[in-house]
Enzyme design. Structure first.
Site, PDB file in Angstrom:
ATOM      1  N   PHE A  88      -1.118  -8.124   5.070  1.00 21.87           N
ATOM      2  CA  PHE A  88       0.238  -7.583   4.944  1.00 21.87           C
ATOM      3  C   PHE A  88       0.290  -6.244   4.211  1.00 21.87           C
ATOM      4  CE2 PHE A  88       0.465 -12.328   4.253  1.00 21.87           C
ATOM      5  CZ  PHE A  88       0.541 -12.616   5.606  1.00 21.87           C
ATOM      6  N   CYS A  89      -0.772  -5.424   4.362  1.00 19.44           N
ATOM      7  CA  CYS A  89      -0.838  -4.120   3.685  1.00 19.44           C
ATOM      8  C   CYS A  89      -0.583  -4.266   2.186  1.00 19.44           C
ATOM      9  CB  CYS A  89       0.146  -3.132   4.305  1.00 19.44           C
ATOM     10  SG  CYS A  89      -0.269  -2.687   5.993  1.00 19.44           S
ATOM     11  N   ALA A  90      -1.077  -5.371   1.637  1.00 19.51           N
ATOM     12  CA  ALA A  90      -1.007  -5.625   0.195  1.00 19.51           C
ATOM     13  C   ALA A  90      -2.278  -6.372  -0.181  1.00 19.51           C
ATOM     14  CB  ALA A  90       0.229  -6.435  -0.153  1.00 19.51           C
ATOM     15  N   HIS A 143       0.811  -1.218   0.000  1.00 18.56           N
ATOM     16  CA  HIS A 143       0.000   0.000   0.000  1.00 18.56           C
ATOM     17  C   HIS A 143       0.845   1.270   0.000  1.00 18.56           C
ATOM     18  CE1 HIS A 143      -3.601  -2.371   1.892  1.00 18.56           C
ATOM     19  NE2 HIS A 143      -3.327  -2.735   0.655  1.00 18.56           N
ATOM     20  N   CYS A 147      -6.315  -6.433   7.312  1.00 12.62           N
ATOM     21  CA  CYS A 147      -4.977  -6.720   7.807  1.00 12.62           C
ATOM     22  C   CYS A 147      -5.019  -6.865   9.322  1.00 12.62           C
ATOM     23  CB  CYS A 147      -4.035  -5.581   7.404  1.00 12.62           C
ATOM     24  SG  CYS A 147      -2.579  -6.116   6.537  1.00 12.62           S
TER      25      CYS A 147
END
Length: 483
Positions: free
Chosen positions: A405-407, A150, A425
Site C-alpha cells: 500500500f505504498c507504506a 510514501h 507493493c
C-alpha cells in the site's frame, strides 16, 4: 463576469464553512443515516470465473474513489464551454477563468483556511508535498513518522530528515514528536509531516495534539489529508496546521488534480516549482543576453503552464457535494459500514486485522467520536494475500487492494517482519497459498451500499471455510485465475 444561466453551467460559488474539527460526534452511532452519494459505476456488472455476472463491488476507495455522479454531471455541463484559463479575451476563456478561481475559493472554504492562506492546485497529494519540499527554507529540519505513506515519507530527501519510529498509541506519537523536537536546533526552521488517517489501518492520528507540540517547539506542520478529507471535515483553523495536502482522485473527483493549501510565506519566498508561463509576471532580456524574471507572489507562482481546469472544477464540485450532504450524516453512515466489516471479520479466527494503535482499538473514542475511517487491512492465516484478493475479484466481483500500500515500513511493522524482508507493493514473491510480505486492504466511503460490504464479509467467510473454487497462478507479479 456575468454568465447567462441559459447558455452556460453555473459557476461554483464558495461553500459555507464546514464543521471545525477532524472528529465528529454522532448522536446515534448505529444509525444508517442516508443512502450513499451516487457514484459512477454503481451498476457495472463483471463476469465471474465460476459463471454468470454480478454487480461490481468497488472496495478500493483508499486508492481511488469512484467519481460522484454529481461531479461527473457538473463536468459534463461545463465541457462544451471549456476554454483557456487566464488572460484570454474570449467569452469561454473568461468563463473558464471564473470557474477556475471560484473553484479555488470553494476549496479554501471547504478546508476552513485562514483568510491569507493560499490554495495551490497541483496534480496530487504526492505533487503537493514535493512542491512544499522544494519550497523549504535553507537548512530546514523535517520530522516524519516512518508510518507515513510514501507520498509523505519520501519528498524530503534534500532536507535534514529525522524519521520517527512507529508509535503504538496516539499518546506515544505525541511524546515521540515532543522528545525529538526538544533535541533539535531551536533556531532553524522545522517542519513536521503527519497523516490525518492511515491509508493502511484507517486509524485517525492526533493531529491537533501533534500540531500543538510542533508549534510549541517552533516547528510548522503539513497535514497529509489524502485519506482524511474524503471521510471527515478538515478545518485548517481548528487543527491549526500550517498546510494541508490532498488528492482529487480520493475525493470522488477524477482528472488528476490535487491541493496544497496553507501559509503563503515559504511558498512566496521559494523559486517556482515549475518555471514557465503563468508563474512569471514579467520577463525581459538583459543587455548581457540573459533574462530577468519577476515571478508571481500568488498561488500562480507554483502553477506554471495551462492549468487543469477540469480537474480543479471536479475537486470543487466534490467539495460542494460532500458539504451539502453533511459530514455528520456521512460519518455516521460510514461508521455503520466500518462496524459491519470489523464485526464480520472478528467472526473469522483466521483473519488478523492490522492496527497500529492496538488490535482491539475501538471504533469510537470515549467521547463518542470515530477513531478510524473506512480503511481496514488484514491478513488471512494460510493464504497469500494476493491469492485471496484475486479470489475475491474473480469469484465474487469484489475489488480490494493487496500489497504494501505504498507504506512499506508501516506494513512491515504491522506484520512484525524484518525491515529487510522481501516484499513489493502489488508484486508478491510467493505462490498462491504461500505466506508473503503483503496484506489485503478493503476501503469504502460515501458511495458504498450495504450490500457491497455484506458480500465482502460473506466472501471472506466462505473463502476461509471452503477455500477457493478456482485455481490461480502468478503472472507478471500478480495472482490471476488459471485458464
Amino acid at each position: 463576469m456575468s454568465v447567462r444561466p441559459d447558455t452556460a453551467p453555473a459557476v461554483i460559488a464558495p461553500v459555507p464553512a464546514v464543521a471545525t474539527s477532524a472528529a465528529v460526534t454522532v448522536t446515534d452511532p448505529d444509525a444508517c443515516c442516508a443512502a450513499p452519494l451516487p457514484v459512477l459505476g454503481r451498476d457495472v456488472t463483471v463476469p465471474l470465473v465460476t459463471g454468470g455476472e454480478v454487480t461490481y463491488a468497488a472496495l478500493d476507495y483508499a486508492a481511488s474513489a469512484p467519481t460522484l455522479q454529481r461531479v461527473w454531471d457538473d463536468v459534463a455541463a461545463y465541457a462544451p464551454y471549456y476554454g483557456s484559463v487566464h488572460r484570454g479575451a474570449g467569452y469561454l476563456s473568461q468563463l473558464s477563468t471564473d470557474l477556475f478561481e471560484n473553484s479555488r475559493a470553494t476549496v479554501h472554504e471547504f478546508l476552513d483556511c485562514r483568510d491569507d492562506d493560499q490554495v495551490v492546485f497541483t496534480r496530487s497529494t504526492t505533487d503537493s508535498l514535493n512542491l512544499l519540499a522544494a519550497a523549504l527554507p535553507a537548512d530546514c529540519q523535517v520530522f516524519v513518522f516512518e508510518t507515513e505513506h510514501h507520498a509523505s515519507l519520501l519528498p524530503w530527501r534534500d532536507a535534514r530528515v529525522t524519521y520517527l519510529n512507529a508509535p503504538r498509541t496516539p499518546g506515544e506519537a505525541v511524546r515521540t514528536l515532543e522528545t525529538s523536537l526538544a533535541d533539535r536546533d531551536p533556531y532553524g526552521p522545522a517542519l513536521v509531516c503527519v497523516t490525518g488517517a492511515s491509508n493502511v489501518t484507517g486509524e485517525l492520528w492526533p493531529v491537533r495534539e501533534l500540531t500543538a507540540a510542533a508549534h510549541a517547539h517552533g516547528a510548522r506542520v503539513v497535514l497529509d489529508a489524502a485519506q482524511l478529507a474524503p471521510h471527515h471535515p478538515v478545518s485548517v483553523q481548528e487543527l491549526d496546521v500550517d498546510w494541508v495536502a490532498f488528492s482529487g482522485h480520493k475525493l470522488y473527483a477524477p482528472f488528476g488534480s490535487g491541493v496544497l493549501a496553507g501559509r503563503a510565506d515559504w511558498l512566496q519566498d521559494a523559486e517556482p516549482y515549475l518555471a514557465g508561463g503563468g508563474a512569471s509576471r514579467k520577463v525581459a532580456r538583459r543587455t548581457d543576453g540573459g533574462v530577468d524574471v519577476e515571478w508571481h507572489s500568488t498561488a500562480a507562482r507554483h502553477e506554471a503552464g495551462s492549468p487543469n481546469v477540469i480537474g480543479v472544477y471536479s475537486i470543487a464540485s466534490a467539495c460542494k457535494a460532500l458539504t451539502d450532504a453533511g459530514f455528520a450524516t456521512l460519518v455516521a453512515r460510514e461508521q455503520h459500514l466500518v462496524a459491519k466489516v470489523r464485526e464480520g471479520l472478528a467472526e473469522v479466527p483466521e483473519v488478523k486485522v492490522l492496527s497500529l494503535f492496538g488490535d482491539e482499538s475501538p471504533s469510537r473514542s470515549a467521547g463518542g467520536s470515530p477513531t478510524r475511517v473506512g480503511v481496514i487491512s488484514f491478513v488471512v492465516e494460510g493464504w497469500n494475500s494476493s491469492h485471496f484478493a484475486a479470489a475475491l475479484s474473480a469469484e465474487y466481483g469484489i475489488g480490494v487492494r493487496d500489497g504494501l500500500f505504498c507504506a512499506h515500513p508501516l506494513v512491515r511493522t504491522l506484520l512484525g517482519s524484518d525491515p529487510q524482508d522481501v516484499g513489493e507493493c502489488g508484486a508478491p514473491e510467493a505462490e498462491p497459498g504461500e505466506r508473503s510480505l503483503n496484506a489485503i486492504r478493503v476501503s469504502f466511503g460515501a458511495g458504498t451500499p450495504d450490500e457491497h460490504v455484506e458480500r465482502f464479509v460473506r466472501a471472506v467467510t466462505e473463502l476461509v471455510r471452503d477455500g477457493a473454487k478456482w485455481n490461480y497462478r502468478t503472472e507478471d507479479g500478480r495472482c490471476v485465475p488459471a485458464v
